[in-house]
Design a protein around this motif. Structure first.
Motif, PDB file in Angstrom:
ATOM      1  N   ASN A 102      -2.123   6.039   2.002  1.00  0.00           N
ATOM      2  CA  ASN A 102      -3.385   5.335   2.251  1.00  0.00           C
ATOM      3  C   ASN A 102      -3.398   4.612   3.585  1.00  0.00           C
ATOM      4  N   CYS A 103      -2.407   4.881   4.425  1.00  0.00           N
ATOM      5  CA  CYS A 103      -2.266   4.133   5.674  1.00  0.00           C
ATOM      6  C   CYS A 103      -2.244   5.061   6.878  1.00  0.00           C
ATOM      7  N   SER A 118       0.916   8.744   9.010  1.00  0.00           N
ATOM      8  CA  SER A 118      -0.005   9.512   9.834  1.00  0.00           C
ATOM      9  C   SER A 118      -0.328   8.635  11.027  1.00  0.00           C
ATOM     10  N   ILE A 129      -5.476  11.436   7.233  1.00  0.00           N
ATOM     11  CA  ILE A 129      -4.440  11.023   6.287  1.00  0.00           C
ATOM     12  C   ILE A 129      -4.403  11.880   5.023  1.00  0.00           C
ATOM     13  N   ASN A 130      -5.395  12.720   4.842  1.00  0.00           N
ATOM     14  CA  ASN A 130      -5.409  13.551   3.623  1.00  0.00           C
ATOM     15  C   ASN A 130      -5.069  14.982   3.914  1.00  0.00           C
ATOM     16  N   PHE A 151     -14.404   6.001   9.708  1.00  0.00           N
ATOM     17  CA  PHE A 151     -13.656   6.070   8.460  1.00  0.00           C
ATOM     18  C   PHE A 151     -13.514   7.508   7.970  1.00  0.00           C
ATOM     19  N   GLU A 152     -14.556   8.288   8.099  1.00  0.00           N
ATOM     20  CA  GLU A 152     -14.521   9.681   7.649  1.00  0.00           C
ATOM     21  C   GLU A 152     -13.445  10.476   8.402  1.00  0.00           C
ATOM     22  N   TYR A 153     -13.360  10.277   9.693  1.00  0.00           N
ATOM     23  CA  TYR A 153     -12.359  10.988  10.495  1.00  0.00           C
ATOM     24  C   TYR A 153     -10.946  10.543  10.136  1.00  0.00           C
ATOM     25  N   ILE A 154     -10.763   9.251  10.018  1.00  0.00           N
ATOM     26  CA  ILE A 154      -9.436   8.748   9.666  1.00  0.00           C
ATOM     27  C   ILE A 154      -9.017   9.249   8.291  1.00  0.00           C
ATOM     28  N   THR A 155      -9.945   9.312   7.353  1.00  0.00           N
ATOM     29  CA  THR A 155      -9.652   9.834   6.021  1.00  0.00           C
ATOM     30  C   THR A 155      -9.202  11.291   6.094  1.00  0.00           C
ATOM     31  N   LYS A 156      -9.824  12.083   6.952  1.00  0.00           N
ATOM     32  CA  LYS A 156      -9.416  13.478   7.126  1.00  0.00           C
ATOM     33  C   LYS A 156      -7.984  13.568   7.651  1.00  0.00           C
ATOM     34  N   GLN A 188       0.833  -1.193   0.000  1.00  0.00           N
ATOM     35  CA  GLN A 188       0.000   0.000   0.000  1.00  0.00           C
ATOM     36  C   GLN A 188       0.869   1.245   0.000  1.00  0.00           C
TER      37      GLN A 188
END
Length: 107
Positions: A31-32, A51, A106-107, A99-104, A27
């Protein structure tokens, strides 16, 4: 897969275990995320370029166990009935880590 201290020569705070996990997962680092419950774990994840979300272990909520090196820190991952308490970092999207919080993070 699972990576343990037996799989690497250098243990935390060295990044070896996270680097091995990234290599085996194939990966992209973008994305991690690492979820850690200790200062030394956060140091290891950050040394690998990841992250990191710090969540305090239930047996120790002492302010002395918190490091500001993680992207965010919460007292627990939480759930609908038991919300997370943000200690520092980006505001929670919901009352728990999702998932939404984790995506924030890492992005």
């Amino acid at each position: 897969g699972i990576i343990t201290y037996e799989d690497v020569i250098n243990h935390k705070p060295f990044p070896d275990a996270y680097q091995l996990a990234l290599r085996l997962s194939k990966q992209s680092i973008v994305n991690c995320i690492a979820i850690e419950d200790s200062k030394i774990g956060v140091e290891s994840a950050k040394a690998a370029g990841l992250s990191c979300l710090m969540t305090l272990p239930p047996w120790s909520s002492s302010i002395n166990n918190i490091t500001r090196k993680a992207n965010a820190c919460v007292d627990s991952l939480g759930n609908v009935d038991n919300p997370s308490r943000l200690i520092y970092g980006m505001q929670l999207t919901n009352k728990y880590i999702d998932f939404e919080y984790i995506t924030k993070i890492i992005n």
